[in-house]
Design a protein around this motif. Structure first.
Motif, mmCIF file in Angstrom:
data_model
loop_
_atom_site.group_PDB
_atom_site.id
_atom_site.type_symbol
_atom_site.label_atom_id
_atom_site.label_comp_id
_atom_site.label_asym_id
_atom_site.label_seq_id
_atom_site.Cartn_x
_atom_site.Cartn_y
_atom_site.Cartn_z
ATOM 1 N N GLY A 1 11.513 -26.563 22.324
ATOM 2 C CA GLY A 1 10.452 -27.626 21.125
ATOM 3 C C GLY A 1 10.450 -28.293 22.724
ATOM 4 O O GLY A 1 10.551 -27.897 23.876
ATOM 5 N N ALA B 1 3.547 -21.966 19.391
ATOM 6 C CA ALA B 1 3.928 -21.546 19.029
ATOM 7 C C ALA B 1 3.767 -20.114 18.353
ATOM 8 O O ALA B 1 5.027 -19.147 18.702
ATOM 9 N N CYS C 1 12.413 -20.335 15.451
ATOM 10 C CA CYS C 1 11.857 -20.731 14.911
ATOM 11 C C CYS C 1 11.696 -22.415 16.372
ATOM 12 O O CYS C 1 11.586 -21.581 16.877
ATOM 13 N N VAL C 2 10.134 -23.249 15.393
ATOM 14 C CA VAL C 2 9.360 -24.251 16.590
ATOM 15 C C VAL C 2 10.509 -25.643 16.319
ATOM 16 O O VAL C 2 10.135 -26.272 15.045
ATOM 17 N N TYR C 3 10.304 -26.389 16.970
ATOM 18 C CA TYR C 3 10.234 -27.921 17.030
ATOM 19 C C TYR C 3 9.184 -28.466 17.403
ATOM 20 O O TYR C 3 8.680 -28.507 17.990
ATOM 21 N N CYS C 4 9.323 -29.516 16.426
ATOM 22 C CA CYS C 4 7.090 -30.335 15.962
ATOM 23 C C CYS C 4 8.436 -31.862 15.783
ATOM 24 O O CYS C 4 8.278 -32.178 14.986
ATOM 25 N N ILE D 1 2.545 -29.679 11.663
ATOM 26 C CA ILE D 1 2.932 -29.017 10.931
ATOM 27 C C ILE D 1 3.099 -27.804 9.991
ATOM 28 O O ILE D 1 3.066 -27.267 10.092
ATOM 29 N N MET E 1 1.277 -25.072 10.495
ATOM 30 C CA MET E 1 0.976 -24.041 11.822
ATOM 31 C C MET E 1 2.686 -23.559 10.298
ATOM 32 O O MET E 1 2.573 -22.727 10.628
ATOM 33 N N ALA E 2 3.476 -24.203 9.009
ATOM 34 C CA ALA E 2 3.614 -23.120 8.290
ATOM 35 C C ALA E 2 2.433 -22.635 7.187
ATOM 36 O O ALA E 2 2.464 -21.996 7.264
ATOM 37 N N VAL F 1 9.048 -23.837 10.989
ATOM 38 C CA VAL F 1 9.342 -25.323 11.893
ATOM 39 C C VAL F 1 10.366 -26.338 11.580
ATOM 40 O O VAL F 1 10.568 -26.079 10.213
ATOM 41 N N ALA G 1 8.211 -27.612 6.686
ATOM 42 C CA ALA G 1 8.971 -27.502 7.700
ATOM 43 C C ALA G 1 9.926 -26.620 6.226
ATOM 44 O O ALA G 1 10.285 -27.036 4.973
#
Length: 268
Positions: free
Chosen positions: A68, A84, A94-97, A104, A107-108, A114, A156
């Motif tokens: 992240g 990502a 996973c990634v932090y956002c 979000i 990406m989802a 996320v 998320a």
């Protein structure tokens, strides 16, 4: 590194929600990641450059790893998606956002797991009064619940909940499908989250209320630095006094070859 432990998936974490407390660390180096692996830590938050290191998964094969960065270091929603995908190609789980719900969701929508952020969000602290607890009134606690609902709607799968009253964090965790990562928000969530620098005693800045120091690496680093200076000083003294180099540190020439060489030098 051989291990019998299996790296958890997002589905595994969801299945574990509410069943036991997991452990999470913010680690910054390969050495810290390897130590977390060997210690049995479940989840790590890492800087993006660490997951991009080809040695990372050799050092931490079973750590559920979440790279992240501050959202303003990455850019727009499309930038986040490209970022990502790069993280996942390198081995992220996973990634932090902490960017917008729209980012979000962007990406989802691409099936990227996320983790968002609620409560005290350092990159947005000006809106909540700085580095202090969030959610201490009923109205502000409801704002956190609304943020969690927004994260759910965006797609998320989890959220860091930071410096929120334990009663609020527990009540929210029980009412959401998100996997909740507690940083100073008590044991009513799904994982406990600390920074390795606090645990190891290398942080010499502000120590958050929720931090706990287990070792004093700073003192050891200072001792090693003093030893480093002393060793360099001894080297200087040896050179100046002629003690270094000794016979064992140099190479001698065969006398016959030396004589031949010297005669050639004289001719030259």
């Amino acid at each position: 590194m051989s291990t019998s432990r299996k790296r958890p998936t997002v589905a595994d974490l969801r299945e574990m929600k509410g069943k036991r407390q997991l452990t999470m660390l913010r680690v910054m180096t390969l050495e810290e990641a390897e130590a977390a692996e060997r210690a049995g830590i479940d989840i790590v938050s890492i800087p993006p450059e660490l997951i991009l290191n080809p040695q990372y998964r050799d050092a931490a094969p079973t750590l559920f790893s979440m790279p992240g960065d501050n959202f303003f270091e990455i850019g727009t929603g499309d930038d986040f998606v490209r970022w990502a995908f790069r993280m996942f190609k390198a081995g992220a789980d996973c990634v932090y956002c902490s960017a917008s719900y729209a980012t979000i969701k962007r990406m989802a929508d691409e099936a990227i797991p996320v983790v968002g952020h609620v409560g005290l969000i350092p990159s947005r602290k000006t809106w909540t009064g700085g580095f202090k607890a969030v959610g201490k009134t009923a109205d502000s606690a409801m704002e956190i619940m609304e943020a969690v609902k927004q994260l759910e709607a965006a797609g998320a799968f989890g959220a860091e909940i930071e410096v929120v009253p334990v009663e609020v964090a527990e009540a929210i965790s029980k009412r959401t499908s998100l996997f909740m990562l507690s940083m100073g928000a008590g044991t009513g969530c799904d994982a406990q989250y600390l920074f390795a620098e606090d645990i190891l005693g290398t942080n010499r800045g502000h120590m958050p209320r929720h931090s706990k120091v287990y070792r004093n690496f700073a003192a050891e680093y200072e001792r090693l630095q003093q030893e480093r200076v002393a060793a360099f000083q001894e080297y200087v003294a040896d050179v100046e006094s002629g003690v270094y180099p000794e016979e064992k540190h140099i190479v001698r020439m065969d006398p016959a070859e030396l004589d031949k060489f010297m005669k050639q030098l004289d001719v030259a």
